[in-house]
Write a protein that holds these residues in place. Structure first.
Motif, short mmCIF file in Angstrom:
data_model
loop_
_atom_site.label_atom_id
_atom_site.label_comp_id
_atom_site.label_asym_id
_atom_site.label_seq_id
_atom_site.Cartn_x
_atom_site.Cartn_y
_atom_site.Cartn_z
N THR A 1 60.76 -75.95 55.17
CA THR A 1 61.93 -76.49 55.88
C THR A 1 61.80 -76.34 57.38
O THR A 1 62.55 -76.93 58.15
CB THR A 1 63.21 -75.80 55.40
OG1 THR A 1 63.10 -74.39 55.66
CG2 THR A 1 63.40 -76.02 53.91
N SER A 2 60.84 -75.52 57.85
CA SER A 2 60.55 -75.38 59.28
C SER A 2 59.07 -75.07 59.42
O SER A 2 58.48 -74.40 58.58
CB SER A 2 61.39 -74.26 59.91
OG SER A 2 61.13 -73.01 59.29
N THR A 3 58.46 -75.57 60.49
CA THR A 3 57.01 -75.38 60.68
C THR A 3 56.66 -74.86 62.06
O THR A 3 55.48 -74.66 62.36
CB THR A 3 56.26 -76.70 60.46
OG1 THR A 3 56.74 -77.69 61.39
CG2 THR A 3 56.45 -77.21 59.04
N GLN A 4 57.65 -74.62 62.92
CA GLN A 4 57.36 -74.18 64.29
C GLN A 4 58.45 -73.22 64.76
O GLN A 4 59.63 -73.40 64.47
CB GLN A 4 57.31 -75.39 65.24
CG GLN A 4 56.53 -75.16 66.52
CD GLN A 4 55.02 -75.28 66.32
OE1 GLN A 4 54.57 -75.77 65.31
NE2 GLN A 4 54.26 -74.81 67.27
N THR A 5 58.01 -72.18 65.48
CA THR A 5 58.97 -71.25 66.08
C THR A 5 58.41 -70.74 67.39
O THR A 5 57.20 -70.79 67.63
CB THR A 5 59.26 -70.07 65.12
OG1 THR A 5 60.29 -69.25 65.67
CG2 THR A 5 58.02 -69.21 64.91
N PHE B 1 59.73 -68.67 58.47
CA PHE B 1 59.75 -70.09 58.15
C PHE B 1 60.43 -70.27 56.80
O PHE B 1 60.14 -69.56 55.84
CB PHE B 1 58.33 -70.65 58.09
CG PHE B 1 57.58 -70.53 59.39
CD1 PHE B 1 57.68 -71.50 60.36
CD2 PHE B 1 56.78 -69.42 59.64
CE1 PHE B 1 57.00 -71.40 61.56
CE2 PHE B 1 56.10 -69.29 60.84
CZ PHE B 1 56.21 -70.29 61.81
N GLY B 2 61.33 -71.25 56.74
CA GLY B 2 62.04 -71.53 55.50
C GLY B 2 61.17 -72.27 54.50
O GLY B 2 60.35 -73.11 54.88
N THR B 3 61.32 -71.96 53.22
CA THR B 3 60.52 -72.59 52.17
C THR B 3 61.39 -72.98 50.99
O THR B 3 62.41 -72.34 50.70
CB THR B 3 59.41 -71.65 51.68
OG1 THR B 3 59.99 -70.44 51.21
CG2 THR B 3 58.42 -71.34 52.80
N ASN B 4 60.96 -74.03 50.31
CA ASN B 4 61.50 -74.39 49.01
C ASN B 4 60.34 -74.40 48.03
O ASN B 4 59.40 -75.19 48.18
CB ASN B 4 62.14 -75.79 49.04
CG ASN B 4 63.54 -75.76 49.59
OD1 ASN B 4 64.21 -74.73 49.55
ND2 ASN B 4 64.00 -76.88 50.12
N ILE B 5 60.39 -73.50 47.05
CA ILE B 5 59.31 -73.39 46.09
C ILE B 5 59.73 -74.08 44.80
O ILE B 5 60.73 -73.70 44.18
CB ILE B 5 58.93 -71.93 45.83
CG1 ILE B 5 58.67 -71.21 47.15
CG2 ILE B 5 57.73 -71.85 44.92
CD1 ILE B 5 57.56 -71.82 47.98
N GLY B 6 58.98 -75.06 44.40
CA GLY B 6 59.30 -75.81 43.19
C GLY B 6 58.67 -77.19 43.25
O GLY B 6 57.99 -77.54 44.22
N HIS B 7 58.91 -77.99 42.20
CA HIS B 7 58.31 -79.32 42.13
C HIS B 7 59.07 -80.32 43.00
O HIS B 7 60.15 -80.04 43.51
CB HIS B 7 58.28 -79.80 40.67
CG HIS B 7 57.30 -79.05 39.82
ND1 HIS B 7 55.94 -79.26 39.90
CD2 HIS B 7 57.49 -78.07 38.89
CE1 HIS B 7 55.33 -78.47 39.05
NE2 HIS B 7 56.24 -77.73 38.42
N LYS B 8 58.44 -81.48 43.17
CA LYS B 8 59.03 -82.54 43.98
C LYS B 8 59.33 -83.75 43.08
O LYS B 8 58.63 -83.98 42.09
CB LYS B 8 58.05 -82.94 45.09
CG LYS B 8 57.65 -81.77 45.98
CD LYS B 8 56.48 -82.12 46.87
CE LYS B 8 56.02 -80.90 47.65
NZ LYS B 8 54.82 -81.19 48.49
N ALA B 9 60.35 -84.47 43.46
CA ALA B 9 60.75 -85.61 42.63
C ALA B 9 61.23 -86.76 43.51
O ALA B 9 61.80 -86.54 44.59
CB ALA B 9 61.85 -85.21 41.64
#
Length: 450
Positions: free
Chosen positions: A348-352, A366-374
């Motif tokens: 959800t973020s790639t730079q700081t 850095f924010g992350t969402n772990i799981g599959h994509k749809a």
């Protein structure tokens, strides 16, 4: 002291040698800058040197001519006592006592001057002169050096000529001509190559000539595998050397090998790194030094993701990484590369940004969402959801609907339930993998918001 005057002082001391310096610098405006200083020294008697003390004066001058790109520097040092020794001279006397061939200094006077001329697209030219005379005339030297360097389409070349006249136990005069050429392979085979070839040639009036050819470069996606191969030959002597170093996320390893025509060979292996304890646990990283700040990257669950700030650094299996060698009291940009994340990881973020102090550790989260994509078509009462409708779930899954009712959803797990607000009411979507089609790690299909 104001804008035109600076004062400075310093000292060093040991049980057998002490020295001090005090001086003043003056800004002369259009005429450049000048500094004047007085140096003193005192040493105790030892088995290789009598006790003594003395002082020396030194004047430095510098001027930069902006219109012509010319830089001028000059200095003159005069010792007023035979008992004055710089620390380097003092150490040289000790080395001679220990059997070294290093000559004693005990400088009486020393001249040094340099001229550098920027020739814009035609390169640069420099001239340097150095002269030294000792009190007892055991070591006198004069050296003149001229060099020219140029760069054309990434290819750099330099030629230098030096003339030396050195008198110690005997007089030695020599002229040395050297040529150095560096050719990046990208100039020959395209910009994708990270290698270059370097050849140097040195010859002197004494008849000694030496050639050295080196091929060096970097490999892998992050250019973190560095290597060099070199061949040296001088008359009937020759030698080879090879070195490789890999900078990984958990540290660096290196190996080197060299040999010469006399049958001597040497092999070395080395490894460096760091172990950092932090609130998230323990993380291995590349070397850090006490004074340099570093960052602790945290991207929960995002393993093996490249950190763009430092070559070779990647997150560990838990999503942590160490970024060494940040710049203190400057804004540092710390980023991670989303293209290296796995198919089940969304960032959800790639730079700081961070501005650390000396020797500090800073957190880079850095924010992350772990799981599959749809990529799914979402219907409500048999009609597509409206543009901009947001979808959100308890486990971090989220998405947004486009103008045709499709939504890109990340962080999905089988059975996850997402919510959406439709015309002031809330409907829910339950994701069931068995009702969707899996293609190239992405689930597709249509679902109903109820």
């Amino acid at each position: 002291v104001g804008n035109t005057v600076s004062v400075f002082s310093g000292a060093m001391a040991s049980s057998s040698y002490q020295s001090g310096v005090a001086g003043m610098g003056l800004n002369l405006g259009d005429f450049g800058g000048i500094s004047l200083e007085i140096d003193t020294s005192r040493n105790k008697e030892s088995e290789w040197l009598k006790s003594g003390s003395g002082y020396a004066s030194k004047i430095n001058y510098s001027k930069y001519f902006g219109l012509s790109g010319t830089s001028l520097q000059a200095s003159y040092t005069q010792s007023h006592d035979r008992g004055y020794f710089t620390y380097a001279d003092y150490q040289a006397r000790h080395e001679i006592h220990q059997g070294s061939t290093t000559l004693p200094g005990n400088i009486k006077r020393q001249w040094q001057a340099g001229l550098n001329q920027d020739l814009a697209q035609f390169g640069s030219l420099s001239l340097n002169y150095y002269s030294q005379q000792s009190w007892d005339d055991t070591y006198n030297s004069k050296t003149l050096n001229a060099s020219y360097n140029a760069n054309w389409k990434g290819i750099s070349a330099g030629i230098s000529y030096s003339q030396s006249d050195i008198t110690s136990t005997s007089r030695y005069k020599d002229n040395v001509l050297s040529l150095n050429v560096v050719v990046p392979f990208s100039s020959l085979w395209g910009p994708s190559s990270q290698a270059r070839i370097n050849h140097s040639y040195i010859t002197s009036r004494s008849g000694l000539a030496q050639n050295q050819t080196t091929v060096s470069g970097s490999l892998l996606r992050d250019n973190n595998l560095n290597y060099s191969l070199s061949q040296t030959w001088a008359q009937d002597q020759h030698g080879q050397a090879a070195r490789v170093q890999y900078d990984g996320g958990s540290g660096s390893v290196n190996a080197a090998y060299s040999r010469n025509s006399s049958g001597y060979s040497q092999t070395s292996l080395g490894s460096t790194g760091s172990v950092v304890f932090h609130p998230g646990g323990v993380t291995l990283g590349q070397s850090i030094t006490p004074k340099e700040p570093f960052a602790i990257v945290s991207a929960p669950g995002a393993g093996n993701v490249s950190v763009t700030t430092k070559s070779g650094v990647k997150t560990d299996s838990r999503g942590y990484a160490i970024v060494p060698a940040l710049t203190a009291y400057r804004q540092n940009s710390i980023g991670i590369d989303p293209t290296t994340a796995s198919d089940t990881t969304s960032l959800t973020s790639t730079q700081t940004q961070s501005t650390p102090g000396f020797g500090t550790a800073v957190a880079a989260k850095f924010g992350t969402n772990i799981g599959h994509k749809a990529w799914v078509h979402i219907l409500y009462r048999n009609r597509p959801l409206s543009l901009g409708t947001e979808l959100y779930g308890k486990n971090g899954a989220s998405g947004i609907v486009d103008d045709k009712g499709y939504a890109w959803i990340t962080g999905l797990h089988d059975g996850d339930q997402l919510s959406a607000n439709v015309d002031g009411t809330q409907c829910r979507i339950r994701i069931r993998y068995d009702r969707l089609v899996l293609s190239k790690e992405i689930y597709t299909g249509a679902v109903e918001c109820q």
